[in-house]
Design an enzyme around this catalytic site. Structure first.
Site, PDB file in Angstrom:
ATOM      1  N   PHE A   1       0.850  -1.193   0.000  1.00  0.00           N
ATOM      2  CA  PHE A   1       0.000   0.000   0.000  1.00  0.00           C
ATOM      3  C   PHE A   1       0.879   1.234   0.000  1.00  0.00           C
ATOM      4  CE2 PHE A   1      -2.544   3.421   1.809  1.00  0.00           C
ATOM      5  CZ  PHE A   1      -3.689   3.322   1.033  1.00  0.00           C
TER       6      PHE A   1
ATOM      7  N   ASP B   1       9.230   2.394   0.888  1.00  0.00           N
ATOM      8  CA  ASP B   1       8.109   3.149   1.428  1.00  0.00           C
ATOM      9  C   ASP B   1       8.100   2.914   2.939  1.00  0.00           C
ATOM     10  OD1 ASP B   1       5.727   4.079   2.400  1.00  0.00           O
ATOM     11  OD2 ASP B   1       4.492   3.206   0.815  1.00  0.00           O
TER      12      ASP B   1
ATOM     13  N   LYS C   1       3.396  10.002   8.055  1.00  0.00           N
ATOM     14  CA  LYS C   1       2.757   9.560   9.297  1.00  0.00           C
ATOM     15  C   LYS C   1       3.476  10.094  10.540  1.00  0.00           C
ATOM     16  CE  LYS C   1       0.289   5.401   7.714  1.00  0.00           C
ATOM     17  NZ  LYS C   1      -1.087   5.623   8.082  1.00  0.00           N
TER      18      LYS C   1
HETATM   19  C1  LIG Z   1       3.131   2.189   3.659  1.00  0.00           C
HETATM   20  C2  LIG Z   1       2.217   3.333   3.373  1.00  0.00           C
HETATM   21  N1  LIG Z   1       2.482   4.140   2.340  1.00  0.00           N
HETATM   22  C3  LIG Z   1       1.705   5.204   2.053  1.00  0.00           C
HETATM   23  C4  LIG Z   1       0.581   5.472   2.781  1.00  0.00           C
HETATM   24  C5  LIG Z   1      -0.275   6.673   2.427  1.00  0.00           C
HETATM   25  O1  LIG Z   1      -0.053   7.696   3.322  1.00  0.00           O
HETATM   26  P1  LIG Z   1      -1.094   8.912   3.387  1.00  0.00           P
HETATM   27  O2  LIG Z   1      -2.395   8.345   3.835  1.00  0.00           O
HETATM   28  O3  LIG Z   1      -0.471   9.868   4.366  1.00  0.00           O
HETATM   29  O4  LIG Z   1      -1.168   9.481   2.022  1.00  0.00           O
HETATM   30  C6  LIG Z   1       0.251   4.658   3.869  1.00  0.00           C
HETATM   31  C7  LIG Z   1      -0.967   4.918   4.664  1.00  0.00           C
HETATM   32  O5  LIG Z   1      -1.498   4.067   5.325  1.00  0.00           O
HETATM   33  C8  LIG Z   1       1.092   3.560   4.177  1.00  0.00           C
HETATM   34  O6  LIG Z   1       0.826   2.735   5.205  1.00  0.00           O
END
Ligand SMILES: Cc1ncc(COP(=O)(O)O)c(C=O)c1O
Length: 405
Positions: A136, A221, A250
């Site tokens: 994700f 990520d 986050k």
């Molecule tokens: C691994 C990862 N990447 C990207 C995101 C997306 O982040 P945002 O919701 O701040 O756009 C998330 C959100 O849960 C995530 O867990």
């Protein structure tokens, strides 16, 4: 005007289905709703509130900055952004920082940079991006398409192209698809939303080697795993592998919206003036708060404390499981933990979340088979004990409901 949950349905786009309660105040790892009901917070705003609610250092940084300067745009730079970028580059492999406002935007920048780097250095045909099923990466159209669940990117018309997915923790699956046309591989070192699934060390070493062999960039990520969550500032430090680009968000802001893309000077060069940008990215308020969070999180005491709390969580969950036998496995690293449900409870993770809320505890799910815990990195031992006592009651409730059905 009464502000109620019912109002949500009248005024908000229905893409979320929030809980029935409306929290109004938080302090540390406790939250209170409109009725004055108190909750222990094991969710941390989905791995965001790394110092809990209203940490004094964050409140101080925010209010001080609020009295100085709120916003300029990137027509000018600002002191908090430069101070934060210096701290991030001093503490990591990275030499350059791009500030964004969310995880998706940090990943979007990473993907665009990888494409531009490959175009500049190797030409148009090197454009393939490889990512992993169940990964994700956010909800912009590019990042959600790179994410490994087609259901999230379906139904919005033509998708960005040249994106392939392979199986996580299966090097042969990557090897079969990667080639000299690959410009980047994007991976979470521990899949969060995908079920709290850690990558094997050897697998990550293999991914790095394949990227090197094919001149592809490795993008980590670390939006969910980063900023102390796994017990080091970034998870890559414990993986034996260094990425070329890293996305963080986050916990980076501890509750104030901010994201960042970190990379080397040589790669960063390819995002020349005008190639990418954001009005708010590097906003002084966000960066001032993030700097305060950094100063607390990036200390040996707090990072070692995450590992200690990981043990407390695992011990408490094991004790609950001995009585109720509902978890197949408790996995994850640091304070990104997932309790994977046994066969009898698969598909019912939400029942545990709902029962926990009834007992005064906030937890998360990751899919339908895993109950997820991403509390504050500095949650007190007494809050862990109290939260786990409430969780045990919630588990007992779900088990007796199951037995009655
Ligand atoms: C691994 C990862 N990447 C990207 C995101 C997306 O982040 P945002 O919701 O701040 O756009 C998330 C959100 O849960 C995530 O867990």
């Amino acid at each position: 005007m009464p502000v109620t949950r019912a109002l949500f349905n009248d005024v908000m786009v229905p893409n979320y289905n929030p809980a029935a309660i409306i929290p109004v105040r938080g302090e540390g790892s406790r939250v209170w709703d409109q009725e004055g009901r108190e909750y222990v917070d094991f969710a941390g705003g989905i791995a965001v509130n790394c110092l809990g609610h209203c940490h004094p250092a964050m409140v101080k940084a925010l209010t001080e900055q609020a009295n100085k300067l709120w916003h300029l745009s990137n027509v000018m730079t600002n002191e908090p952004a430069l101070r934060l970028a210096k701290k991030l580059t001093d503490a990591t492999f990275a030499e350059r920082v791009y500030f964004a406002n969310s995880g998706a935007e940090a990943n979007e920048a990473a993907l665009k940079l990888a494409r531009r780097w490959a175009l500049d250095k190797f030409g148009e045909s090197k454009n393939q991006i490889i990512a992993f099923y169940k990964g994700f990466h956010g909800r912009t159209f590019f990042t959600v398409t790179v994410g490994g669940q087609a259901a999230y990117s379906d139904g919005f018309g033509p998708k960005p192209g040249a994106i392939e997915h392979v199986v996580y923790n299966d090097l042969a699956s990557l090897e079969a698809v990667i080639s000299d046309s690959t410009c980047a591989v994007m991976i979470e070192p521990l899949q969060g939303e995908g079920g709290v699934v850690p990558a094997d060390r050897e697998f990550l070493a293999g991914v790095r080697a394949l990227c090197d062999k094919h001149n592809a960039l490795l993008i980590f990520d670390e939006v969910q795993t980063g900023f102390g969550r796994t017990g080091s500032l970034y998870a890559y430090e414990q993986c034996g592998v260094t990425p070329d680009i890293l996305a963080t968000a986050k916990a980076l802001g501890g509750g104030f919206p901010i994201g960042a893309m970190l990379t080397t000077a040589a790669i960063a060069e390819h995002l020349k003036v005008g190639t990418h940008g954001s009005t708010y990215g590097g906003n002084p308020l966000a960066c001032a708060v993030s700097e305060a969070v950094f100063d607390v999180v990036n200390t040996p005491e707090v990072l070692a404390g995450v590992k200690h709390r990981e043990q407390l969580f695992k011990q408490a969950l094991a004790a609950i499981n001995e009585k109720y036998n509902v978890f197949e496995e408790v996995r994850g690293q640091g304070l990104l933990l997932g309790a994977a449900l046994t066969e009898a409870y698969k598909g019912k993770a939400r029942d545990f979340l709902v029962a926990a809320a009834e007992e005064g505890l906030m937890v998360l799910v990751a899919g339908t088979e895993v109950v997820r815990f991403t509390p504050s990195l500095i949650i007190s031992e007494s809050d862990i004990t109290e939260g786990m006592a409430r969780f045990e009651k919630a588990v007992a409730k779900v088990v007796s409901a199951q037995q009655a059905s």
